[in-house]
Design a protein around this motif. Sequence first.
Motif, PDB file in Angstrom:
ATOM      1  N   ASP A 174      17.999  -8.227 105.493  1.00 47.36           N
ATOM      2  CA  ASP A 174      17.021  -8.950 104.677  1.00 47.36           C
ATOM      3  C   ASP A 174      15.673  -9.058 105.383  1.00 47.36           C
ATOM      4  OD1 ASP A 174      18.906  -9.273 102.709  1.00 47.36           O
ATOM      5  OD2 ASP A 174      19.477 -11.299 103.341  1.00 47.36           O
ATOM      6  N   TYR A 175      15.721  -9.316 106.657  1.00 45.33           N
ATOM      7  CA  TYR A 175      14.493  -9.433 107.456  1.00 45.33           C
ATOM      8  C   TYR A 175      13.732  -8.111 107.488  1.00 45.33           C
ATOM      9  CZ  TYR A 175      11.926  -9.366 111.897  1.00 45.33           C
ATOM     10  OH  TYR A 175      10.985  -9.201 112.875  1.00 45.33           O
ATOM     11  N   LEU A 176      14.426  -6.999 107.728  1.00 42.78           N
ATOM     12  CA  LEU A 176      13.769  -5.695 107.816  1.00 42.78           C
ATOM     13  C   LEU A 176      13.273  -5.215 106.455  1.00 42.78           C
ATOM     14  CD1 LEU A 176      16.216  -3.865 110.248  1.00 42.78           C
ATOM     15  CD2 LEU A 176      13.994  -4.862 110.810  1.00 42.78           C
ATOM     16  N   ARG A 177      13.985  -5.572 105.426  1.00 47.52           N
ATOM     17  CA  ARG A 177      13.656  -5.100 104.086  1.00 47.52           C
ATOM     18  C   ARG A 177      12.305  -5.599 103.606  1.00 47.52           C
ATOM     19  NH1 ARG A 177      14.698  -5.583  98.561  1.00 47.52           N
ATOM     20  NH2 ARG A 177      15.697  -3.741  97.642  1.00 47.52           N
ATOM     21  N   ALA A 178      11.791  -6.663 104.202  1.00 48.82           N
ATOM     22  CA  ALA A 178      10.499  -7.204 103.788  1.00 48.82           C
ATOM     23  C   ALA A 178       9.375  -6.187 103.922  1.00 48.82           C
ATOM     24  CB  ALA A 178      10.180  -8.462 104.602  1.00 48.82           C
ATOM     25  N   TRP A 179       9.494  -5.270 104.921  1.00 46.44           N
ATOM     26  CA  TRP A 179       8.390  -4.341 105.172  1.00 46.44           C
ATOM     27  C   TRP A 179       8.816  -2.894 105.343  1.00 46.44           C
ATOM     28  CZ3 TRP A 179       4.446  -6.653 103.570  1.00 46.44           C
ATOM     29  CH2 TRP A 179       4.238  -8.004 103.822  1.00 46.44           C
ATOM     30  N   LEU A 180      10.110  -2.614 105.428  1.00 41.86           N
ATOM     31  CA  LEU A 180      10.556  -1.246 105.683  1.00 41.86           C
ATOM     32  C   LEU A 180      11.251  -0.662 104.452  1.00 41.86           C
ATOM     33  CD1 LEU A 180      11.953  -1.754 109.290  1.00 41.86           C
ATOM     34  CD2 LEU A 180       9.745  -0.776 108.628  1.00 41.86           C
ATOM     35  N   PRO A 181      10.807   0.505 103.981  1.00 41.00           N
ATOM     36  CA  PRO A 181      11.307   1.041 102.714  1.00 41.00           C
ATOM     37  C   PRO A 181      12.651   1.762 102.798  1.00 41.00           C
ATOM     38  CG  PRO A 181       9.629   2.501 103.597  1.00 41.00           C
ATOM     39  CD  PRO A 181       9.684   1.309 104.514  1.00 41.00           C
ATOM     40  N   GLY A 235      20.273  -3.325 128.328  1.00 41.89           N
ATOM     41  CA  GLY A 235      21.261  -2.352 127.892  1.00 41.89           C
ATOM     42  C   GLY A 235      21.660  -2.448 126.433  1.00 41.89           C
ATOM     43  N   ASN A 236      21.161  -3.454 125.718  1.00 52.60           N
ATOM     44  CA  ASN A 236      21.512  -3.644 124.314  1.00 52.60           C
ATOM     45  C   ASN A 236      20.366  -3.204 123.405  1.00 52.60           C
ATOM     46  OD1 ASN A 236      24.052  -4.987 124.905  1.00 52.60           O
ATOM     47  ND2 ASN A 236      22.808  -6.737 125.558  1.00 52.60           N
ATOM     48  N   ILE A 237      20.713  -2.566 122.296  1.00 52.68           N
ATOM     49  CA  ILE A 237      19.701  -2.119 121.338  1.00 52.68           C
ATOM     50  C   ILE A 237      19.166  -3.327 120.580  1.00 52.68           C
ATOM     51  CG2 ILE A 237      19.249  -0.703 119.301  1.00 52.68           C
ATOM     52  CD1 ILE A 237      21.622   1.078 120.213  1.00 52.68           C
ATOM     53  N   VAL A 238      17.839  -3.494 120.605  1.00 49.51           N
ATOM     54  CA  VAL A 238      17.222  -4.601 119.871  1.00 49.51           C
ATOM     55  C   VAL A 238      16.218  -4.105 118.831  1.00 49.51           C
ATOM     56  CG1 VAL A 238      17.552  -6.253 121.740  1.00 49.51           C
ATOM     57  CG2 VAL A 238      15.428  -4.925 121.642  1.00 49.51           C
ATOM     58  N   GLY A 239      15.975  -2.788 118.778  1.00 52.90           N
ATOM     59  CA  GLY A 239      15.046  -2.237 117.808  1.00 52.90           C
ATOM     60  C   GLY A 239      14.792  -0.776 118.094  1.00 52.90           C
ATOM     61  N   THR A 240      13.805  -0.226 117.422  1.00 51.85           N
ATOM     62  CA  THR A 240      13.414   1.165 117.652  1.00 51.85           C
ATOM     63  C   THR A 240      11.898   1.280 117.694  1.00 51.85           C
ATOM     64  OG1 THR A 240      13.256   1.893 115.325  1.00 51.85           O
ATOM     65  CG2 THR A 240      15.450   1.920 116.345  1.00 51.85           C
ATOM     66  N   LEU A 241      11.449   2.315 118.359  1.00 53.52           N
ATOM     67  CA  LEU A 241      10.025   2.640 118.453  1.00 53.52           C
ATOM     68  C   LEU A 241       9.905   4.150 118.341  1.00 53.52           C
ATOM     69  CD1 LEU A 241       7.051   1.990 119.094  1.00 53.52           C
ATOM     70  CD2 LEU A 241       7.659   1.961 121.519  1.00 53.52           C
ATOM     71  N   SER A 242       9.022   4.601 117.473  1.00 55.25           N
ATOM     72  CA  SER A 242       8.964   6.036 117.180  1.00 55.25           C
ATOM     73  C   SER A 242       7.553   6.584 117.256  1.00 55.25           C
ATOM     74  CB  SER A 242       9.490   6.313 115.766  1.00 55.25           C
ATOM     75  OG  SER A 242      10.806   5.875 115.604  1.00 55.25           O
ATOM     76  N   LEU A 243       7.486   7.845 117.689  1.00 59.42           N
ATOM     77  CA  LEU A 243       6.339   8.672 117.374  1.00 59.42           C
ATOM     78  C   LEU A 243       6.685   9.300 116.029  1.00 59.42           C
ATOM     79  CD1 LEU A 243       5.765  10.330 120.877  1.00 59.42           C
ATOM     80  CD2 LEU A 243       4.403   8.520 119.814  1.00 59.42           C
ATOM     81  N   ILE A 256      12.043  -4.386 115.162  1.00 62.74           N
ATOM     82  CA  ILE A 256      12.815  -5.122 116.159  1.00 62.74           C
ATOM     83  C   ILE A 256      13.629  -6.195 115.451  1.00 62.74           C
ATOM     84  CG2 ILE A 256      11.029  -6.843 116.649  1.00 62.74           C
ATOM     85  CD1 ILE A 256      11.862  -6.544 119.655  1.00 62.74           C
ATOM     86  N   SER A 257      14.766  -6.543 116.019  1.00 59.38           N
ATOM     87  CA  SER A 257      15.631  -7.550 115.401  1.00 59.38           C
ATOM     88  C   SER A 257      14.912  -8.894 115.342  1.00 59.38           C
ATOM     89  CB  SER A 257      16.938  -7.684 116.185  1.00 59.38           C
ATOM     90  OG  SER A 257      16.691  -8.190 117.488  1.00 59.38           O
ATOM     91  N   GLU A 258      15.301  -9.685 114.365  1.00 58.81           N
ATOM     92  CA  GLU A 258      14.617 -10.965 114.162  1.00 58.81           C
ATOM     93  C   GLU A 258      14.759 -11.878 115.372  1.00 58.81           C
ATOM     94  OE1 GLU A 258      14.138 -14.304 110.630  1.00 58.81           O
ATOM     95  OE2 GLU A 258      15.898 -12.988 110.640  1.00 58.81           O
ATOM     96  N   GLU A 259      15.940 -11.888 115.987  1.00 56.85           N
ATOM     97  CA  GLU A 259      16.154 -12.785 117.124  1.00 56.85           C
ATOM     98  C   GLU A 259      15.367 -12.361 118.365  1.00 56.85           C
ATOM     99  OE1 GLU A 259      20.262 -12.871 118.118  1.00 56.85           O
ATOM    100  OE2 GLU A 259      20.289 -10.832 118.928  1.00 56.85           O
ATOM    101  N   SER A 260      14.900 -11.105 118.377  1.00 54.47           N
ATOM    102  CA  SER A 260      14.126 -10.618 119.523  1.00 54.47           C
ATOM    103  C   SER A 260      12.621 -10.725 119.315  1.00 54.47           C
ATOM    104  CB  SER A 260      14.495  -9.158 119.814  1.00 54.47           C
ATOM    105  OG  SER A 260      15.861  -9.033 120.113  1.00 54.47           O
ATOM    106  N   MET A 261      12.214 -11.216 118.156  1.00 51.86           N
ATOM    107  CA  MET A 261      10.799 -11.401 117.877  1.00 51.86           C
ATOM    108  C   MET A 261      10.187 -12.469 118.785  1.00 51.86           C
ATOM    109  SD  MET A 261       9.298  -9.627 115.423  1.00 51.86           S
ATOM    110  CE  MET A 261       8.060 -10.744 114.788  1.00 51.86           C
ATOM    111  N   GLY A 262       8.885 -12.353 118.995  1.00 53.68           N
ATOM    112  CA  GLY A 262       8.146 -13.391 119.697  1.00 53.68           C
ATOM    113  C   GLY A 262       8.286 -13.385 121.203  1.00 53.68           C
TER     114      GLY A 262
END
Length: 202
Positions: A50-57, A93-101, A117-123
């Motif tokens: 739900d959090y990611l869906r706000a801006w990612l298609p 060592g844990n995946i918290v998001g992605t970053l792309s070229l 990035i995951s909501e809990e890792s924001m800020g």
Amino acid sequence: MSGPCGWPQDRDAPHPDPAGSLLVEDDLELRVPNERDADELFLNVDANRDYLRAWLPWVDDVTSVEDEAAAIRRSAETREKGEGCFYLICLEGNIVGTLSLNSIDWDNRGFVVGYWISEESMGKGIVTKSCARLLDHCFDDLCLHRGSLEVAVENNASIAIAERLGMRLEGLTREREWLYDHYVDASLYAITAPEWRERSQG
């Protein structure tokens, strides 16, 4: 600055390849995924749907581990062609998001960045630090000249990241992206290698 094989001065020489991993700081790393990461990556997307869906298609297109594995395979093909590079953001060592070229334009030495990035890792500054490390790599190691980022005009968190990175607002693209049931406008941010180096030295 020229690449290891003479690129970009010699445009016929092979261009450098994006690194397979980049250390951001202790316990924070960017690394290219493999299919073994599909389970963890999917669980992360699913938990933040739900959090990611706000801006990612693309969120509704990822409904299984196999969907994520297929995306990882496509990203490997893109990297092999030199057209982009997909990194996992790993904290302790844990995946918290992605970053792309998302794309690399070797002819014009430009690239486009995207991330989540995951909501809990924001800020926590994770995305800003990770983007800064990737910009260093693109400008210093890959000899690219211009980086850009498109952000929905109401996505205040991503706008703040672009501003912290020293990117300038270059313009507004009307109805840039179809987001499930409506179009969203996007702001285009960019920075060049000389601007990045001046900012880093300042």
